[in-house]
Design a protein around this motif. Structure first.
Motif, mmCIF file in Angstrom:
data_model
loop_
_atom_site.group_PDB
_atom_site.id
_atom_site.type_symbol
_atom_site.label_atom_id
_atom_site.label_comp_id
_atom_site.label_asym_id
_atom_site.label_seq_id
_atom_site.Cartn_x
_atom_site.Cartn_y
_atom_site.Cartn_z
ATOM 1 N N PHE A 179 0.830 -1.204 0.000
ATOM 2 C CA PHE A 179 0.000 0.000 0.000
ATOM 3 C C PHE A 179 0.866 1.257 0.000
ATOM 4 O O PHE A 179 0.544 2.255 -0.652
ATOM 5 C CB PHE A 179 -0.933 0.004 1.212
ATOM 6 C CG PHE A 179 -2.189 -0.815 1.034
ATOM 7 C CD1 PHE A 179 -2.394 -1.585 -0.091
ATOM 8 C CD2 PHE A 179 -3.183 -0.790 2.008
ATOM 9 C CE1 PHE A 179 -3.555 -2.334 -0.253
ATOM 10 C CE2 PHE A 179 -4.358 -1.534 1.857
ATOM 11 C CZ PHE A 179 -4.541 -2.301 0.727
ATOM 12 N N ALA A 180 1.990 1.219 0.736
ATOM 13 C CA ALA A 180 2.892 2.376 0.781
ATOM 14 C C ALA A 180 3.462 2.671 -0.607
ATOM 15 O O ALA A 180 3.616 3.839 -0.993
ATOM 16 C CB ALA A 180 4.013 2.123 1.778
ATOM 17 N N ASP A 181 3.767 1.636 -1.380
ATOM 18 C CA ASP A 181 4.272 1.841 -2.740
ATOM 19 C C ASP A 181 3.241 2.580 -3.597
ATOM 20 O O ASP A 181 3.598 3.448 -4.408
ATOM 21 C CB ASP A 181 4.610 0.502 -3.389
ATOM 22 C CG ASP A 181 5.904 -0.096 -2.856
ATOM 23 O OD1 ASP A 181 6.711 0.656 -2.279
ATOM 24 O OD2 ASP A 181 6.089 -1.328 -3.014
ATOM 25 N N ILE A 182 1.969 2.234 -3.416
ATOM 26 C CA ILE A 182 0.913 2.918 -4.174
ATOM 27 C C ILE A 182 0.853 4.387 -3.769
ATOM 28 O O ILE A 182 0.778 5.283 -4.622
ATOM 29 C CB ILE A 182 -0.451 2.235 -3.928
ATOM 30 C CG1 ILE A 182 -0.456 0.831 -4.515
ATOM 31 C CG2 ILE A 182 -1.583 3.081 -4.516
ATOM 32 C CD1 ILE A 182 -1.681 0.015 -4.138
ATOM 33 N N ILE A 183 0.890 4.661 -2.472
ATOM 34 C CA ILE A 183 0.828 6.043 -1.990
ATOM 35 C C ILE A 183 2.019 6.841 -2.509
ATOM 36 O O ILE A 183 1.868 7.986 -2.960
ATOM 37 C CB ILE A 183 0.775 6.068 -0.450
ATOM 38 C CG1 ILE A 183 -0.510 5.390 0.045
ATOM 39 C CG2 ILE A 183 0.839 7.502 0.069
ATOM 40 C CD1 ILE A 183 -0.571 5.186 1.546
ATOM 41 N N ARG A 184 3.225 6.251 -2.469
ATOM 42 C CA ARG A 184 4.428 6.940 -2.967
ATOM 43 C C ARG A 184 4.298 7.314 -4.443
ATOM 44 O O ARG A 184 4.831 8.336 -4.888
ATOM 45 C CB ARG A 184 5.662 6.048 -2.784
ATOM 46 C CG ARG A 184 6.102 5.835 -1.354
ATOM 47 C CD ARG A 184 7.446 5.117 -1.321
ATOM 48 N NE ARG A 184 7.768 4.617 -0.001
ATOM 49 C CZ ARG A 184 7.574 3.355 0.394
ATOM 50 N NH1 ARG A 184 7.081 2.455 -0.461
ATOM 51 N NH2 ARG A 184 7.888 2.981 1.614
ATOM 52 N N SER A 185 3.602 6.483 -5.206
ATOM 53 C CA SER A 185 3.499 6.731 -6.653
ATOM 54 C C SER A 185 2.732 8.003 -6.975
ATOM 55 O O SER A 185 2.784 8.485 -8.107
ATOM 56 C CB SER A 185 2.832 5.528 -7.342
ATOM 57 O OG SER A 185 1.447 5.451 -7.037
ATOM 58 N N PHE A 186 2.037 8.564 -5.974
ATOM 59 C CA PHE A 186 1.271 9.794 -6.176
ATOM 60 C C PHE A 186 2.043 11.027 -5.712
ATOM 61 O O PHE A 186 1.488 12.114 -5.640
ATOM 62 C CB PHE A 186 -0.073 9.707 -5.452
ATOM 63 C CG PHE A 186 -1.072 8.840 -6.158
ATOM 64 C CD1 PHE A 186 -2.043 9.400 -6.976
ATOM 65 C CD2 PHE A 186 -1.034 7.453 -6.017
ATOM 66 C CE1 PHE A 186 -2.969 8.600 -7.639
ATOM 67 C CE2 PHE A 186 -1.953 6.651 -6.674
ATOM 68 C CZ PHE A 186 -2.921 7.224 -7.492
ATOM 69 N N GLY A 187 3.317 10.866 -5.383
ATOM 70 C CA GLY A 187 4.132 12.003 -4.984
ATOM 71 C C GLY A 187 4.180 12.188 -3.478
ATOM 72 O O GLY A 187 3.669 11.368 -2.713
ATOM 73 N N ASP A 188 4.779 13.311 -3.072
ATOM 74 C CA ASP A 188 4.996 13.532 -1.642
ATOM 75 C C ASP A 188 3.948 14.435 -1.002
ATOM 76 O O ASP A 188 4.111 14.861 0.144
ATOM 77 C CB ASP A 188 6.394 14.114 -1.399
ATOM 78 C CG ASP A 188 6.623 15.430 -2.133
ATOM 79 O OD1 ASP A 188 5.671 15.937 -2.749
ATOM 80 O OD2 ASP A 188 7.760 15.938 -2.073
ATOM 81 N N SER A 189 2.854 14.734 -1.710
ATOM 82 C CA SER A 189 1.827 15.617 -1.145
ATOM 83 C C SER A 189 0.591 14.847 -0.685
ATOM 84 O O SER A 189 -0.430 15.434 -0.375
ATOM 85 C CB SER A 189 1.400 16.666 -2.182
ATOM 86 O OG SER A 189 0.838 16.040 -3.329
ATOM 87 N N ALA A 190 0.693 13.523 -0.652
ATOM 88 C CA ALA A 190 -0.460 12.710 -0.268
ATOM 89 C C ALA A 190 -0.750 12.831 1.223
ATOM 90 O O ALA A 190 0.157 12.931 2.050
ATOM 91 C CB ALA A 190 -0.205 11.253 -0.631
#
Length: 260
Positions: A77-88
């Protein structure tokens, strides 16, 4: 295995989320409102070898909410969140989202923890003689006006549009007490869906406080929503407010953590 969800997964997803309707209010509401194909919203799930769901992750405009009942693939799940950049942004049950703390590449921001409570029964609700009304679209400016008097409610430039959208889509409602044409106490819901709703914006004008008005409005709101077969829930971090809600039948079911 983690994969992106599609409409054909909906029945299984809703059954999984529906076991804790209050905790999953935001995920359920966003699925009902926007489905699985909206550009600003995506959902993923982790499946076991038998095809059963173990965990779900919602992305709504770069705000992420994970949900699981037991252990899940935090790194996936963290990999998915990282793929959206650092403003998530990340929020959810405390014991779930804290698993993401300290992971490389996740800048979670400031942490805020609140109590999460729900109400499933009207047995603790009383009756009073105060006239409580349900607001409609013509009342939006009056709702904004009373909220602007409350220091704890930060002003947002899109507040009016959000209220209008909530009323138009039946995902939110506001009840109020008025005097001389002025709203003096209000309570609202947000993120309403077919099985749950969240109470927000409970307040009264400063000169009318400690008269039970906010409690009366909330009581009427809770009663009406429960009659529709929905579960009520809310966040609170003020122990005094918590005592009032518990007198109305709310019970703590956990802690909710937000990183902004």
């Amino acid at each position: 295995m983690i994969r992106k969800l599609k409409m054909e997964d909906n029945e299984k997803v809703m059954a999984f989320l529906g076991e804790e309707p209050s905790i999953n209010l935001f995920i359920i509401g966003d699925i009902e409102a926007f489905g699985y194909e909206a550009g600003f919203q995506q959902l993923w799930a982790q499946f076991d070898d038998n095809g059963e769901i173990l965990a779900v992750l919602l992305n709504f405009y770069n705000s992420f909410i994970p949900y699981a009942k037991n252990d899940f693939d935090v790194d996936g799940f963290a990999d998915i969140i990282r793929s959206f950049g650092d403003s998530a942004a990340l929020s959810g049950k405390e014991e779930l989202v804290e698993k993401f703390e300290g992971l490389e590449g996740l800048n979670l921001g400031k942490k805020q923890i609140t109590f999460f409570a729900e109400c499933r029964t009207a047995e603790h609700l009383g009756n009073d003689d105060l006239e409580v009304k349900k607001a409609d679209i013509s009342d939006i400016d009056r709702i904004i006006a009373i909220r602007e008097t409350i220091e704890e409610f930060p002003a947002r430039p899109d507040s009016r549009d959000m209220l209008l959208k909530a009323m138009e889509t039946n995902t939110g409602r506001t009840y109020y007490i008025e005097e001389n044409g002025e709203m003096i106490a209000i309570a609202s819901t947000t993120a309403e869906n077919s099985i749950s709703a969240m109470i927000v914006g409970v307040c009264s004008r400063a000169e009318y406080r400690k008269k039970g008005l906010a409690t009366a409005v909330t009581q009427k709101l809770v009663s009406d929503v429960l009659k529709e077969g929905k579960t009520l829930c809310l966040f609170y971090d003020n122990p005094g407010a918590g005592r009032i809600y518990k007198r109305l039948g709310f019970q703590d079911i956990g802690m909710w953590t937000m990183y902004r």
